[in-house]
Design a protein around this motif. Structure first.
Motif, mmCIF file in Angstrom:
data_model
loop_
_atom_site.group_PDB
_atom_site.id
_atom_site.type_symbol
_atom_site.label_atom_id
_atom_site.label_comp_id
_atom_site.label_asym_id
_atom_site.label_seq_id
_atom_site.Cartn_x
_atom_site.Cartn_y
_atom_site.Cartn_z
ATOM 1 N N LEU A 1 37.475 54.896 42.011
ATOM 2 C CA LEU A 1 36.608 56.062 41.865
ATOM 3 C C LEU A 1 35.277 55.730 41.198
ATOM 4 C CD1 LEU A 1 39.250 58.730 40.754
ATOM 5 C CD2 LEU A 1 38.389 58.273 43.058
ATOM 6 N N PHE A 2 35.127 54.491 40.762
ATOM 7 C CA PHE A 2 33.876 54.092 40.135
ATOM 8 C C PHE A 2 32.758 54.096 41.175
ATOM 9 C CE2 PHE A 2 35.214 51.556 36.126
ATOM 10 C CZ PHE A 2 36.172 52.516 35.824
ATOM 11 N N ALA A 3 31.516 54.063 40.700
ATOM 12 C CA ALA A 3 30.375 53.969 41.599
ATOM 13 C C ALA A 3 29.582 52.707 41.231
ATOM 14 C CB ALA A 3 29.496 55.213 41.489
ATOM 15 N N PRO A 4 29.757 51.621 41.972
ATOM 16 C CA PRO A 4 30.594 51.482 43.171
ATOM 17 C C PRO A 4 32.057 51.228 42.782
ATOM 18 C CG PRO A 4 29.573 49.385 42.699
ATOM 19 C CD PRO A 4 29.031 50.357 41.666
ATOM 20 N N PRO A 5 32.981 51.402 43.730
ATOM 21 C CA PRO A 5 34.379 51.044 43.470
ATOM 22 C C PRO A 5 34.479 49.576 43.045
ATOM 23 C CG PRO A 5 34.186 52.300 45.500
ATOM 24 C CD PRO A 5 32.790 51.969 45.077
ATOM 25 N N LEU A 6 35.302 49.323 42.023
ATOM 26 C CA LEU A 6 35.308 48.003 41.381
ATOM 27 C C LEU A 6 36.355 47.071 42.005
ATOM 28 C CD1 LEU A 6 33.999 46.463 38.973
ATOM 29 C CD2 LEU A 6 35.970 47.171 37.616
ATOM 30 N N THR A 7 35.892 45.905 42.444
ATOM 31 C CA THR A 7 36.799 44.841 42.862
ATOM 32 C C THR A 7 37.553 44.341 41.624
ATOM 33 O OG1 THR A 7 35.466 44.136 44.748
ATOM 34 C CG2 THR A 7 36.897 42.478 43.757
ATOM 35 N N ALA A 8 38.862 44.134 41.756
ATOM 36 C CA ALA A 8 39.651 43.760 40.569
ATOM 37 C C ALA A 8 40.880 42.955 40.950
ATOM 38 C CB ALA A 8 40.070 45.010 39.799
ATOM 39 N N GLU B 1 59.746 30.835 30.789
ATOM 40 C CA GLU B 1 58.623 31.669 31.218
ATOM 41 C C GLU B 1 58.765 32.066 32.685
ATOM 42 O OE1 GLU B 1 53.988 30.722 31.888
ATOM 43 O OE2 GLU B 1 54.684 30.435 29.821
ATOM 44 N N GLU B 2 58.589 33.334 32.951
ATOM 45 C CA GLU B 2 58.626 33.847 34.324
ATOM 46 C C GLU B 2 57.285 34.520 34.628
ATOM 47 O OE1 GLU B 2 61.078 37.275 36.828
ATOM 48 O OE2 GLU B 2 62.129 36.107 35.282
ATOM 49 N N LEU B 3 56.709 34.199 35.778
ATOM 50 C CA LEU B 3 55.411 34.754 36.167
ATOM 51 C C LEU B 3 55.579 35.684 37.364
ATOM 52 C CD1 LEU B 3 53.123 31.568 36.013
ATOM 53 C CD2 LEU B 3 53.554 33.256 34.219
ATOM 54 N N LEU B 4 54.892 36.809 37.310
ATOM 55 C CA LEU B 4 54.875 37.735 38.431
ATOM 56 C C LEU B 4 53.519 37.645 39.130
ATOM 57 C CD1 LEU B 4 56.695 40.882 37.001
ATOM 58 C CD2 LEU B 4 57.613 39.048 38.429
ATOM 59 N N PRO B 5 53.496 37.778 40.447
ATOM 60 C CA PRO B 5 52.263 37.535 41.205
ATOM 61 C C PRO B 5 51.217 38.622 41.012
ATOM 62 C CG PRO B 5 53.990 38.332 42.661
ATOM 63 C CD PRO B 5 54.645 38.109 41.325
ATOM 64 N N VAL B 6 49.962 38.224 41.175
ATOM 65 C CA VAL B 6 48.836 39.147 41.146
ATOM 66 C C VAL B 6 48.154 39.113 42.508
ATOM 67 C CG1 VAL B 6 48.457 38.854 38.664
ATOM 68 C CG2 VAL B 6 47.255 37.374 40.289
ATOM 69 N N GLU B 7 47.255 40.063 42.729
ATOM 70 C CA GLU B 7 46.488 40.075 43.976
ATOM 71 C C GLU B 7 45.074 40.567 43.680
ATOM 72 O OE1 GLU B 7 47.633 43.125 46.808
ATOM 73 O OE2 GLU B 7 48.645 44.255 45.211
ATOM 74 N N ILE B 8 44.148 40.226 44.568
ATOM 75 C CA ILE B 8 42.789 40.723 44.422
ATOM 76 C C ILE B 8 42.604 41.921 45.341
ATOM 77 C CG2 ILE B 8 41.848 39.097 46.141
ATOM 78 C CD1 ILE B 8 39.256 39.081 44.376
ATOM 79 N N VAL B 9 42.028 42.982 44.802
ATOM 80 C CA VAL B 9 41.728 44.186 45.566
ATOM 81 C C VAL B 9 40.209 44.234 45.718
ATOM 82 C CG1 VAL B 9 41.941 46.692 45.688
ATOM 83 C CG2 VAL B 9 43.745 45.330 44.596
ATOM 84 N N VAL B 10 39.747 43.939 46.924
ATOM 85 C CA VAL B 10 38.311 43.842 47.174
ATOM 86 C C VAL B 10 37.755 45.224 47.489
ATOM 87 C CG1 VAL B 10 36.524 42.840 48.643
ATOM 88 C CG2 VAL B 10 38.524 41.473 47.982
ATOM 89 N N ARG B 11 36.742 45.621 46.710
ATOM 90 C CA ARG B 11 36.092 46.912 46.937
ATOM 91 C C ARG B 11 34.593 46.655 47.159
ATOM 92 N NH1 ARG B 11 39.912 48.406 42.545
ATOM 93 N NH2 ARG B 11 41.679 49.481 43.500
ATOM 94 N N SER B 12 33.729 47.234 46.315
ATOM 95 C CA SER B 12 32.292 47.168 46.630
ATOM 96 C C SER B 12 31.424 46.665 45.489
ATOM 97 C CB SER B 12 31.801 48.563 47.047
ATOM 98 O OG SER B 12 32.605 49.110 48.061
#
Length: 352
Positions: free
Chosen positions: A285-292, A322-333
């Motif tokens: 909802l940011f202006a612009p939507p934030l890639t994160a 140690e156990e790691l959980l995966p992350v992903e990139i959400v590409v916005r604007s």
């Protein structure tokens, strides 16, 4: 009018012709009885309208059926989402959760870790948000039945559950490098924290893979807070905007950063590109939507409780697993090819 006397375990035992211990063990599931004896006890319970005391039953088993959840701050959307996930998983398993907010103070963390020793909870999911001086690690090793989540307590010989911070930094760096950025500012948490270290390492690896010696990485280290995001933005502007892109390594930092950049007429991504980390808040909802970089926060909460319950604490050899959980990139604007730094600063001065 006087209250009616509450039926006791002794009343049930007398009516059934057995000992109080026999009734107690039948109720907590630790004793098998002949059908006839069991029926006499059940009939006495029904006829006398006996209501077992759940707290007393739990104490008799040496259990509370309650899990402790220690977090720094329940107002932070990341921790609020984590708490909700643990609550839902506990409810599904018929357990209660006692929530303890530490305000990120070590003294409060120590007090809550001691709950296990006093049998107030069966185990703890423990989240800190600051470096440890060794006190927390020593206490975790002494008490046991603790799962360390999200941020490391280095000396703790306990199961540990984190997101793949290094991978998150690498995804952010790859995206920025592929968009043409070779001068990147990393705004992260305290230098001694594993999340800050690994996110920067991943970013660095990605940038050097593509740009080699031409990559230029800057770093501001502080707290994962909106206030630090504001401070970092002011410093970035004061230093002449020395990077074409910023990797803000938490939602809170990104919010403070964007607030100041916008107030100074600096446009995202026209003047500077920004990538965030966590993606718990409504960044779309940011202006612009934030890639994160998106952490699987709900999955972290669910898995943390499972790990706590599935670990055989009696037979477990103390060690840090140690156990790691995966992350992903959400590409916005919020990322575009680099702007001309001089033009961006001239634009800022004109608007100022």
């Amino acid at each position: 009018m006087a209250n009616e006397r509450v039926t006791s375990l002794k009343d049930v035992a007398g009516a059934a012709g057995v000992s109080v211990t026999t009734v107690s063990r039948l109720l907590n599931g630790s004793l098998e009885l002949p059908h006839e004896t069991k029926k006499r006890i059940e009939d006495a319970i029904r006829d006398l309208n006996y209501q077992p005391n759940p707290h007393a039953r739990r104490l008799s088993r040496g259990r509370s059926d309650t899990i402790g959840l220690v977090v720094p701050d329940i107002a932070n959307p990341f921790f609020a989402t984590l708490v909700a996930a643990v609550e839902e998983e506990a409810d599904r398993r018929g357990l209660a959760v006692s929530l303890y907010a530490t305000l990120n103070r070590s003294g409060r963390e120590v007090a809550y870790l001691q709950l296990i020793e006093r049998n107030h909870v069966d185990g703890l999911i423990f989240v800190t948000n600051h470096p440890d001086d060794g006190q927390l690690g020593a206490l975790i090793n002494r008490t046991g039945k603790v799962v360390v989540v999200d941020e490391d307590v280095p000396d703790a010989l306990a199961p540990k559950l984190f997101c793949d911070n290094d991978r998150g930094g690498y995804l952010a760096g790859t995206h920025l490098a592929e968009m043409g950025h070779r001068r990147v500012l990393f705004i992260g948490g305290p230098e001694r924290m594993i999340s800050a270290q690994r996110r920067f390492q991943g970013l660095e690896r990605a940038m050097y893979e593509l740009w080699g010696a031409d990559a230029l990485l800057l770093s501001y280290k502080g707290e994962y807070t909106v206030a630090f995001g504001r401070e970092a933005a002011k410093r970035f502007i004061a230093e002449g905007m020395p990077a074409s892109a910023i990797f803000a390594s938490s939602d809170e930092i990104a919010i403070g950063l964007i607030e100041v950049l916008r107030s100074q007429g600096i446009s995202i991504p026209q003047d500077v590109s920004v990538v965030g980390f966590d993606d718990v808040g409504p960044l779309h909802l940011f202006a612009p939507p934030l890639t994160a970089i998106r952490q699987p926060v709900r999955q972290i909460g669910q898995r943390a409780l499972s790990l706590l319950l599935e670990t055989n604490w009696q037979e477990r050899t103390p060690c840090a697993v140690e156990e790691l959980l995966p992350v992903e990139i959400v590409v916005r604007s919020s990322v575009a090819p680099p702007a001309n730094p001089k033009a961006a600063m001239d634009k800022k001065r004109t608007r100022g």
